[in-house]
Write a protein that holds these residues in place. Sequence first.
Motif, PDB file in Angstrom:
ATOM      1  N   VAL A   1      29.616 -49.109  21.476  1.00 58.01           N
ATOM      2  CA  VAL A   1      29.363 -47.564  21.402  1.00 58.01           C
ATOM      3  C   VAL A   1      30.587 -46.886  21.311  1.00 58.01           C
TER       4      VAL A   1
ATOM      5  N   ALA B   1      25.300 -51.901  18.765  1.00 54.07           N
ATOM      6  CA  ALA B   1      25.192 -51.898  19.959  1.00 54.07           C
ATOM      7  C   ALA B   1      23.802 -51.664  20.628  1.00 54.07           C
ATOM      8  N   VAL B   2      22.965 -51.062  19.466  1.00 49.21           N
ATOM      9  CA  VAL B   2      21.432 -50.774  20.039  1.00 49.21           C
ATOM     10  C   VAL B   2      20.635 -52.178  19.921  1.00 49.21           C
TER      11      VAL B   2
ATOM     12  N   PHE C   1      26.944 -53.389  25.065  1.00 53.09           N
ATOM     13  CA  PHE C   1      26.232 -52.086  24.296  1.00 53.09           C
ATOM     14  C   PHE C   1      27.280 -50.873  24.585  1.00 53.09           C
ATOM     15  N   PHE C   2      27.763 -50.593  25.942  1.00 53.14           N
ATOM     16  CA  PHE C   2      28.757 -49.759  26.295  1.00 53.14           C
ATOM     17  C   PHE C   2      30.139 -49.576  25.275  1.00 53.14           C
TER      18      PHE C   2
ATOM     19  N   ALA D   1      32.589 -47.854  18.413  1.00 54.96           N
ATOM     20  CA  ALA D   1      32.030 -47.263  17.204  1.00 54.96           C
ATOM     21  C   ALA D   1      32.586 -45.695  17.210  1.00 54.96           C
TER      22      ALA D   1
ATOM     23  N   PHE E   1      21.357 -53.741  23.394  1.00 56.58           N
ATOM     24  CA  PHE E   1      20.563 -52.967  24.322  1.00 56.58           C
ATOM     25  C   PHE E   1      19.334 -53.647  24.153  1.00 56.58           C
TER      26      PHE E   1
ATOM     27  N   ALA F   1      27.116 -48.517  15.738  1.00 55.71           N
ATOM     28  CA  ALA F   1      26.102 -48.118  16.700  1.00 55.71           C
ATOM     29  C   ALA F   1      24.805 -48.815  16.661  1.00 55.71           C
ATOM     30  N   ARG F   2      24.413 -49.226  15.503  1.00 57.20           N
ATOM     31  CA  ARG F   2      23.383 -49.879  15.250  1.00 57.20           C
ATOM     32  C   ARG F   2      23.435 -51.447  15.817  1.00 57.20           C
TER      33      ARG F   2
END
Lengths: 242, 242
Positions: free
Chosen positions: A50, A69-70, A46-47, A53, A73, A66-67
């Motif tokens: 991002v 990464a989310v 995730f980190f 991104a 998470f 980003a999507r």
Amino acid sequence: MPDDATSNPHPVTVRSRTEADLQDPVFRRGVVALLGALAYGELVSFFTIVHDADTAPQPRDKVALARVAVHEFDHYERLVARLKELGVDPQETMAPFAKAIDTWHHRIQSSSWLEGLMKVYAGNSIATDFYRECAALVDPPTRSLVEEVLKDSGQTEFAKAELTKAIVADGTVAGRLALWGRRLVGEALSQAQRVAAEQDELTSLLIDDGSGHGFDLGELMRLFTRITDAHTARMEALGLTA
Amino acid sequence: MPDDATSNPHPVTVRSRTEADLQDPVFRRGVVALLGALAYGELVSFFTIVHDADTAPQPRDKVALARVAVHEFDHYERLVARLKELGVDPQETMAPFAKAIDTWHHRIQSSSWLEGLMKVYAGNSIATDFYRECAALVDPPTRSLVEEVLKDSGQTEFAKAELTKAIVADGTVAGRLALWGRRLVGEALSQAQRVAAEQDELTSLLIDDGSGHGFDLGELMRLFTRITDAHTARMEALGLTA
């Protein structure tokens, strides 16, 4: 392999576990360790995704990554929920894997948008293939969860399309990305070996020490061959040599 | 203020809009501009909060702040969905606000975990208060969406608790955070003025130019007074002078 052939597409001959097996403390610790490694991996992904991104040349790409990464998470949250269900402290469970996973990400810190995409396309896929094989060894509810969080949410196709565009647009990109791909797989294997050597609880889940559960040596070699072959096929799909 | 007194707690005397008003191109452009500013703000918040989360001293805090960021991303997605519903290109709609919002975040780049928390506790709250006031001026479906994405998902309480702990543990922290809080509010007002001066479409939504819609000068002053008072109350709740 009798009843769960649909949920495990690979020709693994390991004996299936049931939820009742979680009463066995060795097996339970192995399952917990696998979930801990996976959860910590998702959190770090995730980190780093991002971070990658943020280097996207276009706002649209920035949002797309980003999507991704989310989604990672969300997977993290679900793995942590399962760890809590199993009555363990998620942070304590993840801690033993922090060093290997952090080192992996540290050694393959991408210095460009395309390198970041290769991490998603090639790096994440290697890890995903490995964990998917491990899923064959755990109890059915844990297996469903692991298979679900490993499902591709479109990120591999997205990264592939962007990489293909970049390679077509500039021929010199191919050589650099091929090199980077080899580095990704090399570092992945080296950190996997480190985890295998250090984390008895996880290796006792993966390796058959005579109990009839886990992979024997032949199966383990075939497993790594499958993972390496899949990596080679992914690189070739981009027109790169692995 | 007749029928929508429940959804708008403030004594604003603006005439309520209906969904039919979206046929009016000036009003529609104003609504679109508000959504664009809000969406871009949520997207940038996502990136900066993840960045701040990465500086957390404890894994637990890291995750808690990452969770806040993921909520912001979800809000971004919902605002973008509404922009698409209104038939506009979300990226084009956000572009005019990029400079002011980027500058705001750039000028208040936190250099520590506690400064990052103050951005969440004080900075985000100022922006939220402002947008919530603006929600009174738009059509009911847009208003519901704006109010929903502005709902606090626990981040203010989380940041407040962490800040309180830090201030109690080390008295010298208070002075530095008070200074930082003043800088946050100062930069917020300065960027808000910039947007007001440059973005006609948004100001025509907010300011009553004789149409009977929007805030008149007195209402605008009271609005800013409410926002400033709320900021002062938040700082005092930490034992800091605003």
